[in-house]
Design an enzyme around this catalytic site. Structure first.
Site, PDB file in Angstrom:
ATOM      1  N   MET A  81       0.816  -1.212   0.000  1.00 30.94           N
ATOM      2  CA  MET A  81       0.000   0.000   0.000  1.00 30.94           C
ATOM      3  C   MET A  81       0.853   1.267   0.000  1.00 30.94           C
ATOM      4  SD  MET A  81      -2.982  -1.160   2.711  1.00 30.94           S
ATOM      5  CE  MET A  81      -3.981   0.301   2.433  1.00 30.94           C
ATOM      6  N   HIS A  82       0.195   2.392  -0.282  1.00 34.56           N
ATOM      7  CA  HIS A  82       0.698   3.753  -0.064  1.00 34.56           C
ATOM      8  C   HIS A  82       1.723   4.258  -1.071  1.00 34.56           C
ATOM      9  CE1 HIS A  82      -1.271   2.938   3.694  1.00 34.56           C
ATOM     10  NE2 HIS A  82      -0.278   2.227   4.190  1.00 34.56           N
ATOM     11  N   ASP A 240      -2.620  -5.148   0.576  1.00 38.83           N
ATOM     12  CA  ASP A 240      -2.118  -6.452   1.025  1.00 38.83           C
ATOM     13  C   ASP A 240      -2.824  -6.978   2.272  1.00 38.83           C
ATOM     14  OD1 ASP A 240      -0.967  -4.454   2.592  1.00 38.83           O
ATOM     15  OD2 ASP A 240       1.095  -4.963   2.079  1.00 38.83           O
TER      16      ASP A 240
END
Length: 727
Positions: A81-82, A240
């Site tokens: 992520m991110h 995830d």
């Protein structure tokens, strides 16, 4: 037979797993790629590396399994992520992706907090501004690489970029978008308010899709490269952890999983939006449409155990490698020889700072209670217990949010160890189960692909069909639960106690490393928190202008308890009602020249100082007083910039302010409860150690150094020993 592809796009590599329609793993392939660190604390990857790894791993599992590609019903990606992926108007990558573990954006996090407001940001996005999230990365590029930012036409996250390359469709999936700091979590849409306040063009943000929705189909080019059939369905996928939740069977209220890999995560499902107002855990949109998740992250869970293995069991680990055995099994065997509580030894697992539930990059690991009787086995058990107690700390926050999991599914190393699994049950006070599959995120992605391909009507039914429970489980032991309740009570009190010390240590580390550090800590710093706080929204400009016209000697100090020019109706009403809770106040001033401690005083009620110049305050906690005596070593000095309103708590001792290094005088308005701190009290009865032995005026104690005016004239029986501090 139909087949499903789950792609797990991680930081170290991409793992693609081919499942049959019953959830059985048929073939898998992992392809690694580099991590770029151009500066200390930076972490980047090339998005094309992810795409190529996905292409090659898909091609490999199809070849390995020898199935007919026409039988692949669908594909989905679970992704780290991110990470920030920036595309130009032609869909080309503009720069390497800044990853979730990149730490360059602390300044931008502060900017977001100031622009949106800390509480407002949590109200909308359910999360504080964090350096790992995407929005601060966007601001960093805008501020540091404007020529790249100006070319940007679309912002995507890692897995969404790979999906775009496979399908030609730009979109951002909802669970992943939750970690951008830009989403309205409740409405499951981009927040116009946040985007506007951050001056981010909404056109940069692609359409949002649900995790199990059809995001697109495999293009002719992607089909040629992977071996898949053109038109194969590709689902939205998930972040995830959201995918791992499905892969561990977590998709309904009352279900949660705990994973103890390098980091430790407690991840719970909820059908209603539940937000921690302190931002101690993350609330994200779930991969199940119309639902949410609450997630914590302990940064150094398994990492703590690995540290213990590498540093405490060096020889044993080397021997185990030769023997083909696992050093962790030896460690847990030794830990089991020690009773719960490790004979009074407690470990705080903050090796890398901490994220949940104490958001503090300066926190560090601690062995608390270490004595000569403790052996290596005690330290090992303490590490295991500290990691597990940290998960309890996070679970307690979820309970405060009315999220109370009935069962926890254990994943990672903690789930595979019978000893640690039992410890989880005893510390967390709930049943701990396992699952048969080890492919959590990849299996979760395959579940989403199955729903998008209409093999199952919804996510819940697909989870029921594809996730198989494991036979290993643990039930809480009542006697151990009681012991751990007492241990946890002490454990959770340690961080608040040590918080200021952690930040002092950070300053010392920087100084020892040769970095330039500020001479004095600021009143805005963590160290100041135990003495007082900065009061926002006071009209300090008005106070500053008035102070400039009041007497201010350059070679002495003047103090006026009540000054009519400062006691304007608006200032009096604001401070009396907003700060002092309706208690009538008086506003005076203390100005002049001072660079010595001289004495230190304590007010029974709080005091507010408003600085008309840069100033220094010398402070100590009231707990430093013993039998009317205090050592000046307990005194700390803080810098307070001009135009700041500071409240000193009633538990803080302080004295007249001093001027800063580059000033000749200080000017400070002093706000106290009305009719206090007036005339000196004569003939004080100082029998025994009664408090009034220190009293010199209404509402105030004073402790004076023997070299000070107050000490030489015996104004107080309170004594200040040690060095008479001169700045």
């Amino acid at each position: 037979m139909k087949y499903l592809l789950g792609v797990d796009l991680g930081t170290s590599g991409t793992k693609t797993v081919l499942f049959d329609e019953h959830g059985q793993s048929i073939a898998s392939k992992t392809i690694e790629y580099p991590l770029y660190q151009p500066k200390n604390g930076w972490a980047e990857q090339d998005p094309l590396d992810w795409y190529n790894a996905a292409i090659d791993s898909i091609k490999a599992v199809l070849a390995q399994s020898a199935i007919d590609p026409k039988d692949v019903a669908g594909l989905a990606i679970a992704g780290q992520m991110h990470g920030l992926v920036m595309l130009d108007k032609d869909g080309k990558v503009l720069r390497k992706s800044i990853l979730w573990c990149d730490a360059r954006t602390s300044k931008q996090c502060d900017e977001i907090t100031n622009l949106v407001g800390k509480n407002r940001l949590i109200e909308i996005n359910a999360n504080p501004a964090l350096s790992g999230f995407t929005a601060p990365k966007i601001l960093w590029v805008r501020e540091n690489e404007k020529e790249i930012y100006d070319q940007c036409a679309t912002i995507l996250l890692p897995k969404d970029y790979v999906r775009y390359m496979l399908t030609g469709v730009k979109a951002m999936e909802i669970s992943d978008a939750s970690g951008t700091n830009l989403l309205d979590i409740k409405k499951r849409e981009w927040s116009g308010e946040i985007l506007e306040k951050l001056a981010i063009d909404p056109a940069l943000m692609p359409p949002l899709i649900e995790s199990c929705a059809v995001a697109g189909t495999i293009t002719a080019e992607a089909a040629k490269l992977t071996g898949l059939v053109e038109g194969t369905i590709v689902a939205g996928g998930a972040g995830d952890n959201a995918a791992a939740a499905l892969g561990t069977g977590v998709c309904r209220d009352g279900q949660a999983f705990v994973t103890l890999g390098t980091s430790g995560v407690v991840f719970a499902h909820t059908s209603k939006v539940s937000i921690d107002p302190l931002g101690r855990v993350h609330t994200f949109c779930a991969a199940v449409p119309g639902t949410w998740t609450a997630m914590s992250c302990t940064l150094a869970a398994g990492l703590s155990l690995r540290w213990a293995r590498d540093e405490l069991y060096t020889a044993e680990h080397a021997q185990c490698q030769k023997d083909g055995t696992d050093a962790y099994d030896l460690m847990t065997k030794e830990a089991a020889s020690v009773p719960s509580g490790s004979d009074g030894l407690i470990y705080l697992p903050y090796l890398m700072g901490e994220r949940s539930p104490v958001l503090d990059a300066e926190a560090r690991g601690v062995f608390f209670g270490l004595s000569a009787r403790h052996k290596k086995a005690h330290l090992t058990r303490a590490v295991l217990e500290g990691i597990t107690l940290s998960q309890r700390h996070n679970l307690e926050v979820l309970h405060q949010m009315d999220i109370v999991p009935e069962t926890l599914t254990a994943c990672g190393g903690g789930g595979r160890s019978p000893f640690w699994r039992q410890m989880l049950a005893d510390v967390l006070k709930c049943k701990v189960t396992t699952i048969a599959s080890k492919e959590g995120p990849a299996l979760g992605a395959a579940i989403l692909a199955a729903v998008a391909a209409k093999l199952y009507p919804n996510v819940e039914s697909a989870v029921d069909a594809l996730v198989k429970q494991g036979s290993d489980k643990a039930e809480p032991n009542c006697a151990e639960v009681e012991r751990y309740n007492d241990i946890y009570t002490l454990y959770q009190s340690l961080y608040p106690t040590m918080r200021p010390a952690f930040h002092k240590l950070a300053t010392l580390r920087n100084k020892l490393d040769g970095e330039k550090v500020e001479k004095y800590k600021s009143v805005f710093s963590v160290e100041f928190e135990r003495f007082g706080k900065v009061i926002p929204a006071v009209d300090t400009d008005k106070v500053t202008k008035i102070l400039e016209d009041l007497p201010c000697p350059k070679d002495a100090v003047t103090y006026v308890a009540s000054e009519p020019k400062l006691e304007t109706e608006d200032l009096m009403n604001d401070l009396q009602n907003r700060v002092f809770g309706g208690l009538k106040v008086q506003i005076g001033y203390c100005s002049g020249h001072n660079r010595k401690l001289n004495a230190i005083e304590y007010h029974r009620n709080c005091e507010v100082n408003i600085t008309g110049t840069d100033a220094l305050f010398m402070l100590a906690p009231i707990t430093a007083i013993k039998d009317g005596i205090m050592d000046t070593q307990a005194v700390e000095t803080f810098y307070c910039p001009k135009g700041t309103a500071v409240q000193f708590y009633e538990t803080a001792l302080h004295y007249a302010p001093c001027h800063s290094d580059d000033g000749e005088v200080f000017r400070v308005a002093v706000v106290l409860p009305k009719d206090t701190n007036t005339a000196k009290i004569e003939n004080v009865d100082a029998r025994g150690d009664a408090e009034n032995g220190l009293v010199t005026a209404n509402n105030k104690w004073l402790l004076a150094h023997k070299d000070s005016y107050e000490g030489k004239n015996h104004i107080s029986t309170g004594i200040l020993v040690g060095e008479n501090i001169t700045l």
